[in-house]
Design a protein around this motif. Structure first.
Motif, PDB file in Angstrom:
ATOM      1  N   UNK A 139       0.736  -1.364   0.190  1.00 27.80           N
ATOM      2  CA  UNK A 139       0.039   0.013  -0.241  1.00 27.80           C
ATOM      3  C   UNK A 139       0.996   1.388   0.086  1.00 27.80           C
ATOM      4  N   UNK A 140       0.675   2.094  -0.928  1.00 31.44           N
ATOM      5  CA  UNK A 140       1.405   3.640  -0.817  1.00 31.44           C
ATOM      6  C   UNK A 140       0.466   4.560  -0.513  1.00 31.44           C
ATOM      7  N   UNK A 141       0.542   5.259   0.848  1.00 33.33           N
ATOM      8  CA  UNK A 141      -0.269   6.055   1.232  1.00 33.33           C
ATOM      9  C   UNK A 141      -0.372   7.689   0.645  1.00 33.33           C
ATOM     10  N   UNK A 142       0.621   7.999  -0.226  1.00 31.12           N
ATOM     11  CA  UNK A 142       0.608   9.190  -0.826  1.00 31.12           C
ATOM     12  C   UNK A 142       1.086  10.146   0.164  1.00 31.12           C
ATOM     13  N   UNK A 143       0.350  11.477   0.190  1.00 36.04           N
ATOM     14  CA  UNK A 143       0.576  12.100   1.154  1.00 36.04           C
ATOM     15  C   UNK A 143      -0.595  12.669   2.136  1.00 36.04           C
ATOM     16  N   UNK A 144      -0.459  13.133   3.374  1.00 44.26           N
ATOM     17  CA  UNK A 144      -1.748  13.477   3.872  1.00 44.26           C
ATOM     18  C   UNK A 144      -2.647  12.066   4.405  1.00 44.26           C
ATOM     19  N   UNK A 145      -3.759  12.136   4.766  1.00 46.58           N
ATOM     20  CA  UNK A 145      -4.590  10.986   5.412  1.00 46.58           C
ATOM     21  C   UNK A 145      -3.915  10.158   6.041  1.00 46.58           C
ATOM     22  N   UNK A 146      -3.354   9.036   5.740  1.00 49.05           N
ATOM     23  CA  UNK A 146      -2.976   7.769   6.535  1.00 49.05           C
ATOM     24  C   UNK A 146      -1.472   7.993   6.327  1.00 49.05           C
ATOM     25  N   UNK A 147      -0.721   8.856   5.780  1.00 50.39           N
ATOM     26  CA  UNK A 147       0.727   8.615   5.238  1.00 50.39           C
ATOM     27  C   UNK A 147       1.630   8.795   6.421  1.00 50.39           C
ATOM     28  N   UNK A 148       1.002   9.265   7.575  1.00 52.68           N
ATOM     29  CA  UNK A 148       1.932   9.457   8.691  1.00 52.68           C
ATOM     30  C   UNK A 148       1.469   8.678   9.876  1.00 52.68           C
ATOM     31  N   UNK A 149       0.503   7.833   9.545  1.00 48.32           N
ATOM     32  CA  UNK A 149      -0.408   7.131  10.729  1.00 48.32           C
ATOM     33  C   UNK A 149       0.388   5.931  11.203  1.00 48.32           C
ATOM     34  N   UNK A 150       0.788   5.863  12.419  1.00 50.93           N
ATOM     35  CA  UNK A 150       1.573   4.629  13.038  1.00 50.93           C
ATOM     36  C   UNK A 150       0.715   3.407  12.989  1.00 50.93           C
ATOM     37  N   UNK A 151      -0.654   3.678  13.399  1.00 46.47           N
ATOM     38  CA  UNK A 151      -1.783   2.535  13.550  1.00 46.47           C
ATOM     39  C   UNK A 151      -1.982   1.869  12.092  1.00 46.47           C
ATOM     40  N   UNK A 152      -1.934   2.858  11.115  1.00 50.03           N
ATOM     41  CA  UNK A 152      -2.446   2.289   9.791  1.00 50.03           C
ATOM     42  C   UNK A 152      -1.052   1.439   9.628  1.00 50.03           C
ATOM     43  N   UNK A 153       0.196   1.629   9.500  1.00 51.31           N
ATOM     44  CA  UNK A 153       1.259   1.027   9.259  1.00 51.31           C
ATOM     45  C   UNK A 153       1.357  -0.392  10.194  1.00 51.31           C
ATOM     46  N   UNK A 154       1.069  -0.137  11.428  1.00 52.04           N
ATOM     47  CA  UNK A 154       1.002  -1.464  12.026  1.00 52.04           C
ATOM     48  C   UNK A 154      -0.186  -2.689  11.740  1.00 52.04           C
ATOM     49  N   UNK A 155      -1.242  -2.078  11.224  1.00 53.70           N
ATOM     50  CA  UNK A 155      -2.210  -2.878  10.962  1.00 53.70           C
ATOM     51  C   UNK A 155      -2.083  -3.607   9.452  1.00 53.70           C
ATOM     52  N   UNK A 156      -1.182  -3.007   8.476  1.00 53.19           N
ATOM     53  CA  UNK A 156      -0.856  -3.656   7.426  1.00 53.19           C
ATOM     54  C   UNK A 156       0.102  -4.686   7.749  1.00 53.19           C
ATOM     55  N   UNK A 157       1.280  -4.254   8.554  1.00 54.62           N
ATOM     56  CA  UNK A 157       2.236  -5.136   8.903  1.00 54.62           C
ATOM     57  C   UNK A 157       1.734  -6.306   9.422  1.00 54.62           C
ATOM     58  N   UNK A 158       0.811  -6.275  10.410  1.00 55.00           N
ATOM     59  CA  UNK A 158       0.181  -7.597  11.064  1.00 55.00           C
ATOM     60  C   UNK A 158      -0.487  -8.436  10.190  1.00 55.00           C
ATOM     61  N   UNK A 159      -1.144  -7.903   8.795  1.00 56.70           N
ATOM     62  CA  UNK A 159      -1.896  -8.619   8.061  1.00 56.70           C
ATOM     63  C   UNK A 159      -0.856  -8.991   6.726  1.00 56.70           C
ATOM     64  N   UNK A 160       0.330  -9.102   6.968  1.00 62.07           N
ATOM     65  CA  UNK A 160       1.448  -9.297   5.931  1.00 62.07           C
ATOM     66  C   UNK A 160       1.430  -8.442   4.747  1.00 62.07           C
ATOM     67  N   UNK A 161       1.052  -7.262   4.900  1.00 65.06           N
ATOM     68  CA  UNK A 161       1.088  -6.242   3.742  1.00 65.06           C
ATOM     69  C   UNK A 161       2.202  -5.411   3.924  1.00 65.06           C
ATOM     70  N   UNK A 162       2.836  -4.851   2.961  1.00 66.88           N
ATOM     71  CA  UNK A 162       4.231  -3.948   2.928  1.00 66.88           C
ATOM     72  C   UNK A 162       3.393  -2.356   3.133  1.00 66.88           C
ATOM     73  N   UNK A 163       3.765  -1.601   3.894  1.00 67.79           N
ATOM     74  CA  UNK A 163       3.623  -0.306   3.944  1.00 67.79           C
ATOM     75  C   UNK A 163       4.801   0.582   3.418  1.00 67.79           C
TER      76      UNK A 163
END
Length: 364
Positions: free
Chosen positions: A190-214
């Protein structure tokens, strides 16, 4: 025949305006017209013309140098001494195309992922999707109900509608829905772009827990720099000078007032900044005590709608500073480079308008 055309073209200097049809009539092809334009013998203009009208060419003063240049050009182009035939031009183009294709295959690499998602909207999502297509990866887009007719939805190989119960901005901040779409559709990154979830630690962790690269910083880096108070603490720890401000984020105007007007406070004016996110959102300058509460509420509400977190921190306001940045780029394997400095001081509403690189007037 060539001498006649050459002479006729020279005679065109008598006329103030020359149409492209007249140029073609005397035997000048598009490359010839371009060469004559480049040498300043004539100049093209659309001034006063409607969009549907053809471009007109204005003859410049018929100086001896222009006449000499014209004679050389007309001889070359009218006699064909410097012009290749159509077949020769086609063969040259074909050869160059083959060379480009061979170069592409020579450096061809397997794409890093089979499918990526652009977790954003608008222009940045379109750029991410284009890059994915150029790297031969399948692309996935997401869109809110209000964005169902926007360009980025149709630029992706697959597009999925977000939660319709959320606000137009809140839909792009809905981490559970986005992660669920990734899992169900075998998205690898997942590429977050800028703004929105691009600097959200929780989003990066949720992807990592599901085996998805941030595609971005690690959750640890986001924890340190995504939260501005943590970044401030790290700067102090590393000995970087900072302006007076709160040690932690505050949630209410009364907490902000206690710090500003307390015994160790920084006094007015102050600037209120969103603890999470950036880009000028959730920032307000407070000149006096009367404006603190309404401006704090505005900044907090804007931060909550843009970044999903309404907490803010307070710093002493510095009037007309220089905004100098040094951008760092890492590949995730320990290789890190910096991209030198740039001056971002020209801003409107705390958002950068012009960036100048390198920044001028800095001491070594």
């Amino acid at each position: 025949h060539n001498r006649k055309n050459q002479f006729n073209f020279i005679k065109l200097f008598k006329y103030p305006i020359v149409s492209s049809k007249m140029l073609r009539r005397v035997g000048f092809s598009p490359p010839a017209r371009a060469a004559v334009l480049q040498r300043g013998i004539i100049s093209s203009s659309r001034r006063g013309l409607k969009p549907t009208q053809p471009v007109q060419y204005r003859c410049n003063k018929s100086s001896p140098s222009n006449i000499r240049s014209l004679s050389v050009l007309s001889h070359d182009f009218l006699t064909g001494s410097n012009v290749k035939s159509r077949h020769e031009r086609w063969m040259t183009t074909k050869t160059k195309t083959n060379e480009v294709e061979q170069a592409k295959h020579a450096v061809h690499r397997e794409p890093p992922f089979t499918k990526i998602m652009a977790a954003n909207r608008g222009e940045i999502a379109t750029r991410i999707l284009r890059a994915g297509a150029e790297m031969e990866m399948s692309t996935v887009g997401i869109y809110s109900h209000e964005d169902r007719f926007t360009q980025h939805r149709y630029k992706a190989d697959q597009s999925f509608k977000l939660n319709t119960t959320k606000s137009p901005v809140g839909a792009y901040l809905d981490i559970p829905t986005i992660v669920k779409l990734c899992v169900e559709n075998n998205v690898q990154a997942v590429h977050p772009g800028y703004g929105f979830l691009s600097e959200n630690e929780g989003f990066a962790k949720a992807l990592e827990e599901n085996g998805i690269v941030f595609i971005g910083p690690t959750p640890e880096n986001l924890h340190q720099f995504g939260d501005k108070t943590s970044a401030r603490e790290l700067a102090i720890k590393m000995g970087v000078p900072v302006v007076p401000g709160t040690d932690d984020a505050v949630s209410t105007a009364s907490e902000a007032r206690d710090f500003i007007e307390g015994p160790d406070g920084c006094g007015y004016p102050v600037i209120i900044k969103a603890a999470m996110g950036g880009g000028g959102r959730g920032m307000r300058v407070v000149e006096n005590a009367e404006g603190l509460e309404p401006l704090f509420n505005l900044a907090s509400n804007e931060a909550a709608s843009a970044f999903g977190d309404g907490r803010c921190f307070i710093e002493r306001y510095v009037n007309e500073p220089r905004h100098i940045e040094v951008q760092a780029l890492g590949d995730g394997t320990g290789n890190v480079v910096h991209l030198y400095d740039r001056d971002c001081s020209v801003q409107r509403r705390h958002q950068k308008v012009v960036e100048t690189a390198p920044a001028t007037g800095l001491k070594e």
